[in-house]
Write a protein that holds these residues in place. Sequence first.
Motif, PDB file in Angstrom:
ATOM      1  N   SER A 163      62.400  51.341  72.354  1.00 26.58           N
ATOM      2  CA  SER A 163      61.721  50.019  72.979  1.00 26.58           C
ATOM      3  C   SER A 163      60.388  49.776  73.318  1.00 26.58           C
ATOM      4  N   VAL A 164      60.239  48.661  73.175  1.00 25.39           N
ATOM      5  CA  VAL A 164      58.049  48.994  73.422  1.00 25.39           C
ATOM      6  C   VAL A 164      57.312  49.289  74.542  1.00 25.39           C
ATOM      7  N   THR A 165      58.794  49.598  75.666  1.00 29.80           N
ATOM      8  CA  THR A 165      58.256  51.147  76.957  1.00 29.80           C
ATOM      9  C   THR A 165      58.525  52.067  76.408  1.00 29.80           C
ATOM     10  N   THR A 166      58.767  52.109  75.146  1.00 32.33           N
ATOM     11  CA  THR A 166      57.881  53.734  75.215  1.00 32.33           C
ATOM     12  C   THR A 166      57.218  53.770  74.377  1.00 32.33           C
ATOM     13  N   GLY A 214      62.734  42.647  66.866  1.00 34.31           N
ATOM     14  CA  GLY A 214      63.343  42.491  67.628  1.00 34.31           C
ATOM     15  C   GLY A 214      63.658  41.716  69.114  1.00 34.31           C
ATOM     16  N   ILE A 215      63.980  40.766  69.831  1.00 33.34           N
ATOM     17  CA  ILE A 215      63.652  40.959  70.806  1.00 33.34           C
ATOM     18  C   ILE A 215      65.360  40.604  71.728  1.00 33.34           C
ATOM     19  N   ALA A 216      65.613  41.497  72.885  1.00 34.58           N
ATOM     20  CA  ALA A 216      67.002  41.414  72.968  1.00 34.58           C
ATOM     21  C   ALA A 216      66.979  40.594  74.982  1.00 34.58           C
ATOM     22  N   ALA A 217      66.248  39.859  75.088  1.00 34.07           N
ATOM     23  CA  ALA A 217      66.884  39.147  75.957  1.00 34.07           C
ATOM     24  C   ALA A 217      68.026  39.144  76.843  1.00 34.07           C
ATOM     25  N   ARG A 218      68.041  39.092  78.092  1.00 33.20           N
ATOM     26  CA  ARG A 218      69.290  39.123  79.350  1.00 33.20           C
ATOM     27  C   ARG A 218      69.975  37.279  79.025  1.00 33.20           C
ATOM     28  N   ASP A 219      68.885  36.787  78.736  1.00 36.69           N
ATOM     29  CA  ASP A 219      69.291  34.579  78.262  1.00 36.69           C
ATOM     30  C   ASP A 219      68.409  34.233  77.902  1.00 36.69           C
ATOM     31  N   ALA A 220      69.438  33.069  77.486  1.00 40.42           N
ATOM     32  CA  ALA A 220      68.358  32.393  76.826  1.00 40.42           C
ATOM     33  C   ALA A 220      66.909  31.882  77.185  1.00 40.42           C
ATOM     34  N   ALA A 221      66.842  32.244  78.887  1.00 46.03           N
ATOM     35  CA  ALA A 221      65.293  31.269  79.386  1.00 46.03           C
ATOM     36  C   ALA A 221      64.562  32.578  79.023  1.00 46.03           C
ATOM     37  N   SER A 222      65.027  34.228  79.455  1.00 46.24           N
ATOM     38  CA  SER A 222      63.877  35.042  78.982  1.00 46.24           C
ATOM     39  C   SER A 222      63.284  34.952  77.828  1.00 46.24           C
ATOM     40  N   LEU A 223      64.578  35.201  76.932  1.00 45.24           N
ATOM     41  CA  LEU A 223      64.218  34.874  75.671  1.00 45.24           C
ATOM     42  C   LEU A 223      63.183  33.366  75.452  1.00 45.24           C
ATOM     43  N   ARG A 224      62.706  32.661  75.916  1.00 43.72           N
ATOM     44  CA  ARG A 224      62.424  31.164  75.810  1.00 43.72           C
ATOM     45  C   ARG A 224      60.664  31.865  76.249  1.00 43.72           C
ATOM     46  N   LYS A 225      60.513  32.709  77.470  1.00 36.90           N
ATOM     47  CA  LYS A 225      59.396  32.710  78.328  1.00 36.90           C
ATOM     48  C   LYS A 225      58.793  33.556  76.988  1.00 36.90           C
ATOM     49  N   LEU A 226      59.519  34.629  76.424  1.00 36.93           N
ATOM     50  CA  LEU A 226      59.037  35.711  75.770  1.00 36.93           C
ATOM     51  C   LEU A 226      58.480  35.230  74.018  1.00 36.93           C
ATOM     52  N   LEU A 236      54.604  42.434  81.587  1.00 38.94           N
ATOM     53  CA  LEU A 236      55.762  42.292  81.681  1.00 38.94           C
ATOM     54  C   LEU A 236      56.273  43.483  82.573  1.00 38.94           C
ATOM     55  N   ASP A 237      57.196  42.977  83.663  1.00 44.99           N
ATOM     56  CA  ASP A 237      58.151  44.042  83.900  1.00 44.99           C
ATOM     57  C   ASP A 237      59.025  45.296  83.337  1.00 44.99           C
ATOM     58  N   TYR A 238      59.815  45.883  83.488  1.00 42.89           N
ATOM     59  CA  TYR A 238      59.862  46.749  83.060  1.00 42.89           C
ATOM     60  C   TYR A 238      61.505  46.329  82.462  1.00 42.89           C
ATOM     61  N   GLU A 239      62.069  45.495  83.118  1.00 41.89           N
ATOM     62  CA  GLU A 239      63.243  44.886  82.276  1.00 41.89           C
ATOM     63  C   GLU A 239      63.102  43.501  81.158  1.00 41.89           C
ATOM     64  N   ALA A 240      61.353  43.236  81.832  1.00 32.29           N
ATOM     65  CA  ALA A 240      61.649  42.248  80.712  1.00 32.29           C
ATOM     66  C   ALA A 240      61.288  42.877  79.173  1.00 32.29           C
ATOM     67  N   GLY A 263      63.614  44.837  76.491  1.00 31.62           N
ATOM     68  CA  GLY A 263      64.198  44.390  75.754  1.00 31.62           C
ATOM     69  C   GLY A 263      63.503  44.096  74.393  1.00 31.62           C
ATOM     70  N   ILE A 264      62.302  44.403  74.400  1.00 29.42           N
ATOM     71  CA  ILE A 264      61.529  44.356  72.883  1.00 29.42           C
ATOM     72  C   ILE A 264      61.728  45.609  72.586  1.00 29.42           C
ATOM     73  N   VAL A 265      61.887  45.382  70.986  1.00 23.50           N
ATOM     74  CA  VAL A 265      61.887  46.324  70.066  1.00 23.50           C
ATOM     75  C   VAL A 265      61.339  45.900  68.853  1.00 23.50           C
ATOM     76  N   VAL A 266      60.452  47.750  68.625  1.00 22.16           N
ATOM     77  CA  VAL A 266      59.550  48.122  68.381  1.00 22.16           C
ATOM     78  C   VAL A 266      59.507  48.558  67.187  1.00 22.16           C
ATOM     79  N   VAL A 267      58.828  49.449  65.855  1.00 23.02           N
ATOM     80  CA  VAL A 267      58.699  50.036  65.393  1.00 23.02           C
ATOM     81  C   VAL A 267      56.816  50.671  65.792  1.00 23.02           C
ATOM     82  N   LYS A 268      57.225  51.642  65.657  1.00 23.04           N
ATOM     83  CA  LYS A 268      55.319  52.114  65.719  1.00 23.04           C
ATOM     84  C   LYS A 268      54.944  51.739  64.853  1.00 23.04           C
TER      85      LYS A 268
END
Length: 76
Positions: free
Chosen positions: A5-8, A19-31, A62-66, A69-74
């Motif tokens: 996660s990008v939070t790390t 990858g992006i694992a948003a909780r719903d379509a609206a959140s994914l669209r915003k990102l 972004l807040d923690y929840e948003a 869901g953003i998956v990265v490789v360092k």
Amino acid sequence: MIEQSVTTLKAGEKGKIVGIAARDAASLRKLTVFGLLPGMELEMIQTFPAFVLEIGNTQLALDYEAASGIVVVKCM
């Protein structure tokens, strides 16, 4: 390469979005509107009180929840 996660990421570290694992379509669209797409590189600017990411010439808070869901490789 380890996907995480990008939070790390710590301030100053860079990552590439895989990858992006948003909780719903609206959140994914915003990102995605802000340029958070697989293949894009980003830099963590700040982790508290919000996660501030820099993608190209754009800084995004972004807040923690948003952010979680953003998956990265360092990037080394």
